[in-house]
Scaffold this motif. Structure first.
Motif, short mmCIF file in Angstrom:
data_model
loop_
_atom_site.label_atom_id
_atom_site.label_comp_id
_atom_site.label_asym_id
_atom_site.label_seq_id
_atom_site.Cartn_x
_atom_site.Cartn_y
_atom_site.Cartn_z
N LEU A 124 0.83 -1.21 0.00
CA LEU A 124 0.00 0.00 0.00
C LEU A 124 0.86 1.25 0.00
O LEU A 124 0.57 2.23 -0.71
N LEU A 125 1.94 1.25 0.77
CA LEU A 125 2.86 2.39 0.78
C LEU A 125 3.46 2.60 -0.60
O LEU A 125 3.62 3.74 -1.06
N GLY A 126 3.83 1.49 -1.26
CA GLY A 126 4.41 1.60 -2.59
C GLY A 126 3.43 2.14 -3.61
O GLY A 126 3.78 2.96 -4.46
N ILE A 127 2.17 1.70 -3.52
CA ILE A 127 1.15 2.15 -4.47
C ILE A 127 0.89 3.64 -4.32
O ILE A 127 0.79 4.38 -5.30
N THR A 128 0.80 4.12 -3.08
CA THR A 128 0.53 5.54 -2.86
C THR A 128 1.74 6.41 -3.17
O THR A 128 1.62 7.64 -3.19
N SER A 129 2.90 5.80 -3.41
CA SER A 129 4.07 6.57 -3.82
C SER A 129 4.05 6.88 -5.31
O SER A 129 4.80 7.74 -5.78
N LEU A 130 3.20 6.17 -6.07
CA LEU A 130 3.11 6.42 -7.50
C LEU A 130 2.48 7.79 -7.73
O LEU A 130 1.50 8.15 -7.09
N PRO A 131 3.03 8.59 -8.66
CA PRO A 131 2.50 9.94 -8.88
C PRO A 131 1.02 9.95 -9.22
O PRO A 131 0.28 10.83 -8.76
N SER A 132 0.56 8.99 -10.02
CA SER A 132 -0.84 8.98 -10.42
C SER A 132 -1.77 8.75 -9.24
O SER A 132 -2.92 9.18 -9.24
N VAL A 133 -1.27 8.05 -8.19
CA VAL A 133 -2.08 7.80 -7.00
C VAL A 133 -1.91 8.92 -5.99
O VAL A 133 -2.89 9.43 -5.43
N SER A 134 -0.67 9.32 -5.73
CA SER A 134 -0.42 10.36 -4.72
C SER A 134 -1.05 11.68 -5.11
O SER A 134 -1.48 12.46 -4.25
N ASN A 135 -1.13 11.96 -6.43
CA ASN A 135 -1.74 13.22 -6.86
C ASN A 135 -3.24 13.25 -6.61
O ASN A 135 -3.85 14.33 -6.60
#
Length: 473
Positions: A360-371
């Motif tokens: 989950l931490l890795g997924i939310t680090s993706l720009p498309s998700v974190s934005n």
């Protein structure tokens, strides 16, 4: 800009149609840029030394000689290498008053004493040169909104010329960032030559840590058995040793993501203000936390994959068969150990939960998700859930080791088990964090991060917010 736009006057007083853009160069970048411009409603005219060779150019564009093409547009994209700029000097009169957008890059740093854009400005003094689009690839132009990098960096000495390039960039779906005068062109031209600049420190840490842990485990397990017992178990390097190294590196690197945040918290408490600079090493460390976390996740994935293949290994199946046969021959039974059952189930449960939150931490680090997350949501996942992930993974390691540290046989050549080494940094981080979240400490840190300053604690450099990063709390 649209087809109904009226003619406008350029810097030299000549008339031009604002919807027409000229491109010098018919290579990959020039063709991709022309296609994107056509899709955005512009008319595109190419300047080529061989106008008849236009089979690969996007449909709907025109191609003609450089001199004729330059007369049809006010903005000219120079999509040729610096080595081929020679023909531009003969077009100086045709390019007078035009905006030349230099998109070139070099093959290596320091190739020329001045930037390509500054050289172009001297070559065609009557034109206004803007450095832009050199950090955008041909693939990014073709992929449109699917590409994660939509930022166009630009610089130049004329505000009006830069604004025209900004308008074009925005109409193509990019965001523009003005980096100042044309002197910044050299810096922009060096950016595409950088190879993962923020990944260098994390990669060096990962390589050094992996090498150290590998040779440590190799010495304790393989070399020790060979020297003391004469047994050759080098085959265990491929799976067993690797599956010890990867989780250790993963846990240590995960804890290194959160250690700088706790150190920053104590520094702010000591300084009594958030406006004092952090040390340079801490600044650099904090800037690469995302890369450290993603590398830690990669090692965690390897640990999971290696664990899944354990039951099908020849060595494991052989040992299982030998053990079962020995029980049958001795007419013995394997008694159920309730304590061991709790330990194993808890060990696997902590590992599964920790790895799930890790992903989950890795997924939310993706720009498309974190934005798509607001600051509070992002902080909750990366900070709150991040520390829970570290706690679960640390508990997973403690359950793996259990009481091995109490057994003298575990200390081979006075070297403690490798898992004990992996617990040092995580335990330090968790203890420091536990101190920071105590009511009295947490209250002080919160006030400081809200702008409160202790009297007498002022920065030697004054209030400087350069390093006022959103710290992990």
């Amino acid at each position: 800009m649209n087809s109904d736009s009226v003619a406008m006057t350029d810097l030299s007083g000549k008339m031009y149609k604002p919807e027409t853009v000229c491109i010098f160069g018919t290579g990959d970048f020039g063709r991709s840029l022309g296609l994107r411009l056509l899709q955005s409603g512009y008319s595109v005219v190419y300047g080529s030394r061989d106008p008849k060779n236009s089979l690969l150019l996007p449909k709907g564009s025109k191609v003609m000689t450089h001199a004729v093409a330059a007369c049809d547009a006010h903005v000219v994209f120079v999509a040729v290498q610096r080595e081929h700029y020679g023909f531009l000097s003969s077009l100086a009169s045709d390019l007078e008053g035009k905006v030349l957008v230099d998109v070139s890059n070099n093959l290596k740093r320091g190739l020329y004493p001045e930037s390509n854009a500054e050289y172009l400005s001297r070559l065609v003094p009557g034109a206004t040169v803007v450095k832009a689009f050199n950090t955008i690839s041909a693939w990014a132009l073709q992929s449109g909104g699917l590409d994660a990098n939509r930022q166009v960096l630009l610089c130049g000495d004329n505000a009006d010329a830069k604004q025209q390039v900004v308008d074009i960039a925005q109409s193509l779906g990019f965001t523009a960032l003005d980096r100042g005068s044309l002197r910044a062109a050299a810096e922009l031209e060096d950016l595409p030559l950088q190879l993962f600049p923020l990944w260098r420190l994390p990669l060096n840490i990962a390589i050094c840590l992996t090498a150290f842990i590998f040779f440590y485990v190799l010495t304790r397990d393989v070399i020790y058995e060979r020297v003391t017992n004469g047994k050759d178990i080098a085959f265990r390097i491929m799976i067993s040793l690797a599956n010890k190294v990867f989780p250790i590196v993963s846990l240590v690197m995960l804890s290194l993501c959160y250690l700088p945040g706790t150190l920053a918290g104590f520094l702010q408490l000591y300084n009594g203000t958030k406006y004092r600079r952090f040390p340079d090493w801490l600044d650099r460390w904090m800037l690469c936390r995302k890369q450290l976390g993603l590398l830690a996740l990669a090692f965690g994935f390897l640990h999971v994959l290696y664990t899944l293949v354990i039951p099908i290994r020849y060595y494991v199946r052989y040992r299982t068969n030998v053990y079962v046969i020995s029980l049958v021959k001795g007419n013995k039974t394997y008694e159920f150990d309730n304590t061991m059952s709790w330990r194993c189930d808890s060990y696997y449960s902590m590992g599964i939960l920790g790895f799930g939150l890790f992903v989950l931490l890795g997924i939310t680090s993706l720009p498309s998700v974190s934005n798509s997350l607001n600051w509070r949501e992002f902080r909750f996942v990366q900070s709150k859930l991040g520390y829970i992930t570290l706690l679960l993974c640390t508990a997973h390691t403690f359950l793996y080791g259990w009481d091995k540290f109490l057994k003298p046989a575990s200390y081979r050549w006075w070297m403690p088990p490798a898992y004990m080494l992996s617990l040092v940094v995580p335990c330090v981080v968790l203890i420091l964090k536990l101190i920071l979240i105590t009511p009295c400490m947490d209250r002080s840190v919160t006030r400081i991060r809200q702008g409160w300053e202790r009297q007498g604690k002022t920065s030697a450099n004054g209030r400087d917010t350069k390093t006022n990063y959103p710290l992990i709390a």
